[in-house]
Design a protein around this motif. Structure first.
Motif, PDB file in Angstrom:
ATOM      1  N   PHE A  56       0.834  -1.207   0.000  1.00  0.00           N
ATOM      2  CA  PHE A  56       0.000   0.000   0.000  1.00  0.00           C
ATOM      3  C   PHE A  56       0.871   1.262   0.000  1.00  0.00           C
ATOM      4  N   VAL A  66      -3.912   6.566  -3.464  1.00  0.00           N
ATOM      5  CA  VAL A  66      -4.388   5.879  -2.257  1.00  0.00           C
ATOM      6  C   VAL A  66      -5.209   4.697  -2.741  1.00  0.00           C
ATOM      7  N   LEU A  68      -7.382   2.096  -2.442  1.00  0.00           N
ATOM      8  CA  LEU A  68      -8.317   1.499  -1.481  1.00  0.00           C
ATOM      9  C   LEU A  68      -8.819   0.131  -1.942  1.00  0.00           C
ATOM     10  N   ALA A 125      -8.803   7.979  -5.937  1.00  0.00           N
ATOM     11  CA  ALA A 125      -9.236   7.338  -4.695  1.00  0.00           C
ATOM     12  C   ALA A 125     -10.678   6.867  -4.822  1.00  0.00           C
ATOM     13  N   LEU A 126     -11.531   7.717  -5.444  1.00  0.00           N
ATOM     14  CA  LEU A 126     -12.934   7.336  -5.613  1.00  0.00           C
ATOM     15  C   LEU A 126     -13.046   6.116  -6.530  1.00  0.00           C
ATOM     16  N   VAL A 127     -12.242   6.105  -7.597  1.00  0.00           N
ATOM     17  CA  VAL A 127     -12.291   4.967  -8.520  1.00  0.00           C
ATOM     18  C   VAL A 127     -11.840   3.692  -7.807  1.00  0.00           C
ATOM     19  N   ILE A 129     -12.293   3.003  -4.759  1.00  0.00           N
ATOM     20  CA  ILE A 129     -13.425   2.564  -3.933  1.00  0.00           C
ATOM     21  C   ILE A 129     -14.429   1.828  -4.809  1.00  0.00           C
ATOM     22  N   ILE A 131     -13.894   0.246  -7.593  1.00  0.00           N
ATOM     23  CA  ILE A 131     -13.353  -1.054  -7.989  1.00  0.00           C
ATOM     24  C   ILE A 131     -13.414  -2.039  -6.828  1.00  0.00           C
ATOM     25  N   SER A 132     -13.175  -1.551  -5.611  1.00  0.00           N
ATOM     26  CA  SER A 132     -13.226  -2.492  -4.489  1.00  0.00           C
ATOM     27  C   SER A 132     -14.650  -2.978  -4.243  1.00  0.00           C
ATOM     28  N   LEU A 253      -7.757  -3.832   4.775  1.00  0.00           N
ATOM     29  CA  LEU A 253      -7.665  -2.444   4.314  1.00  0.00           C
ATOM     30  C   LEU A 253      -7.498  -1.524   5.521  1.00  0.00           C
TER      31      LEU A 253
END
Lengths: 316, 345
Positions: A56, A66, A68, A125-127, A129, A131-132, A253
């Motif tokens: 990470f 970042v 995530l 970072a939003l992407v 999230i 994808i997760s 995470l």
């Protein structure tokens, strides 16, 4: 001002150490066996957290991403490792496929998605999230909500005699040693190889590195692949220590986040320090104050954020 | 103010008036399922998303812990007010509700204190870590939060013979809170405080040089957003009748982010638009993908929105409007002021 700050932080460190020494003294007189076992377990968990978090922090250090999805990559590695080890009958093959499989997923994520949104940290970072969320549901689809347990090979099974507590699991000792060697290996990679030189140069100044004729996209993709591969690897290692279930992605995470927040982003030694603090506090919490265990982790994180927002060993 | 913006403002008022009338009349033509499960829940989640819009869209602080604040407000309500919990204080709603909101606001201020000294993606990381830690804490702690099972038996009060658990009265209570919260946020972002907040979002160093205490400003914004989220959280606890760790879980935290981003972070209405879309998808996704794959669908929608329209559906809407009117792309922000871009020194 600088000296004054240093004095203050030295005093704070002394107080924390004194508090820990008092606690340790009490715990040893109370039940020596329990204390040493819990400490060893804490170090084992710390080793696992270090493995997860190091990928990470590597990805953040160079790509300012970042990531995530890191918890999801951990869980994907665990599932892949389980399935392959189950089919092939070999744990080592499972480790290899878990590592390289997730490494390839990481490579593809960087090349297909993140590369197209460089320098847009928030959007990235939003992407990650998004994808997760997608990965978590795909994994639930593929592997269901069953609990899996990977078995390490026979020669790691069983226990070995160590002082004070008598017996301790060989596999847990293996994790400790393995994680230290991965840390050392990564340090060597970063400090002694050409790729490491390029990665460190990229951390400091991407544009300059690019102007020197280095294809930064390749360096970025390789770094992301290495970080993801270590996440997959820790998934197989951790999946053999504990169980593999759908909620584990969140747990690891959180572990990665807290470890790098406490230790400082982008520093291998900081990550190790953060992992030891969090691993130990979590296990002491579980053993000595079961329903408040998480609070200790939280207090450590909060204290570090208030005193040193960039983390204990983070760059200012 | 020139004549054109006055006309636009007046058309905005007509739009608001019709919207409000439609929302007020909604229960008279919708059945109980649509009034309660869709209408009231959209308003509640919209309020919580609105608190994120305030923080993220206007303060530049993307906080994932807004749902944790809302969930904690529900927990506090169960602990202070009337519920099945043995450790509950069983206070009257008139004391329990403000107490729950105030305590949750204090927690939000503390979360803010932890995150405001860092910027950008660090805020996401820290608030995510804080929120997940909250989740594990309420799940592991049995003494106060009753662990995995949570607290149940949280009922809205009966006032003057009206039972606010009934769909239509509950809808109107939610609507009232949502409208008040919306009007409050719209006026806040036009107030000196809100304008300074946007200044801090765009250029913290310059605002600091102008004498603003940017950390304090951000913490206060966290408190205000916390109070909004806590109000939504109290309504949500009444809506569900219980609170459990799942309410503050990672999925729930991310849902609020998805709602706010799908709607659009650059206008207070975005949270409500996103909430309606999200709730409709949640309830009718069975016809599209089957109920099991709802999160996959939502994840994909979120992914596409983030990639192709960072301003959410409002951004899509205004793009279509601009295209239809054949107007040149306006370089104006939501307040009708020209955005002057000055490079950071």
């Amino acid at each position: 001002m600088k000296i004054h700050k240093r004095k203050v932080s030295a005093i704070v460190y002394l107080i924390v150490l004194a508090l820990f020494a008092t606690f340790a003294a009490w715990a040893i007189t109370d039940n020596k066996n329990l204390f040493v076992t819990v400490s060893m377990n804490g170090l084992t968990i710390a080793a696992l957290y270090f493995l997860v978090a190091i990928g990470f922090t590597l990805i953040f250090g160079l790509l300012k991403n970042v990531n995530l999805t890191h918890g999801s990559l951990y869980l994907l590695g665990a599932y892949l490792g389980y399935t392959v080890a189950d089919l092939s009958g070999s744990w080592l093959v499972g480790v290899a496929v878990g590592t390289f499989g997730v490494g390839i997923v990481g490579f593809l994520l960087q090349v297909l998605v993140f590369r197209h949104m460089q320098n847009q940290e928030l959007q990235q970072a939003l992407v990650t999230i998004a994808i997760s969320v997608i990965l978590a549901d795909l994994m639930l689809w593929g592997w269901g909500s069953d609990i899996y347990q990977l078995d390490p090979p026979d020669w790691m099974y069983g226990a070995v005699a160590i002082p004070v507590i008598g017996k301790y699991s060989i596999y847990k000792l293996f994790i400790l040693g393995f994680s230290i060697s991965v840390g050392l290996g990564l340090w060597l990679l970063l400090n002694k190889t050409y790729l490491g030189v390029m990665i460190r140069a990229g951390v400091d100044d991407q544009q300059m590195l690019s102007a020197m004729g280095v294809n930064v996209h390749v360096v970025f993709a390789l770094t992301f692949a290495i970080g993801a591969a270590i996440a997959g690897l820790s998934g197989v290692i951790g999946g053999s220590l504990m169980s593999i279930t759908p909620g584990e992605d969140t747990r690891y995470l959180l572990a990665s986040l807290v470890v790098v927040i406490v230790g400082g982003m982008g520093s291998i030694i900081g990550t190790a320090l953060g992992a030891i603090l969090i691993g130990l506090s979590e296990q002491y919490g579980l053993a000595y104050a079961p329903t408040y265990g998480v609070i200790f982790t939280f207090i450590i994180m909060a204290a570090v954020l208030i005193a040193r927002p960039q983390g204990l060993l983070g760059r200012e | 103010m020139d004549i054109f913006s006055q006309i636009r403002n007046s058309s905005q008022w007509v739009f608001y008036l019709f919207g409000l009338i439609a929302l007020l009349a909604y229960p008279s033509f919708a059945n109980n399922f649509f009034v309660f499960q869709i209408g009231a829940l959209s308003l509640i989640l919209g309020m919580i998303a609105l608190s994120l819009t305030l923080l993220a869209g206007y303060g530049g602080m993307v906080s994932l812990s807004q749902m944790s604040i809302a969930g904690l407000a529900g927990y506090f309500l169960a602990l202070f007010g009337e519920s099945n919990a043995v450790q509950s204080l069983q206070l009257a709603p008139i004391i329990a509700v403000p107490a729950a909101i105030i305590l949750a606001t204090l927690v939000a201020s503390f979360f803010g204190l932890l995150s405001v000294r860092t910027e950008g993606v660090y805020t996401i990381m820290i608030t995510l870590a804080v929120g997940v830690a909250t989740f594990y804490f309420v799940q592991q702690n049995y003494v106060i939060f009753n662990g995995f099972q949570g607290l149940s038996g949280i009922l809205p009060p009966t006032v003057f013979g009206t039972n606010f658990k009934d769909p239509v009265p509950f809808y109107y209570v939610s609507l009232m809170c949502a409208v008040l919260a919306y009007v409050f946020v719209v006026s806040l972002i036009r107030s000196p405080f809100g304008v300074a907040l946007q200044g801090i979002r765009d250029n913290p160093r310059r605002m600091k040089a102008l004498g603003y205490n940017i950390f304090l400003h951000r913490i206060v914004t966290h408190s205000i957003a916390g109070a909004l989220a806590a109000t939504g959280g109290v309504l949500l606890a009444w809506f569900n009748g219980f609170v459990s760790p799942g309410i503050v879980g990672v999925d729930a935290m991310i849902n609020i982010l998805i709602i706010a981003v799908i709607g659009g972070l650059n206008h207070p209405i975005g949270g409500f638009v996103g909430a309606v879309i999200f709730i409709l998808l949640q309830n009718f996704a069975i016809d599209l993908v089957g109920s099991d794959r709802f999160r996959l669908l939502v994840g994909c929608v979120f992914f596409l929105i983030v990639i192709f329209s960072p301003n959410g559906l409002i951004g899509v809407g205004s793009k279509i409007l601009n295209w239809a009117k054949k107007r040149p792309k306006a370089s104006e922000d939501k307040m009708g002021m020209e955005v002057i871009k000055v490079d950071d020194v």
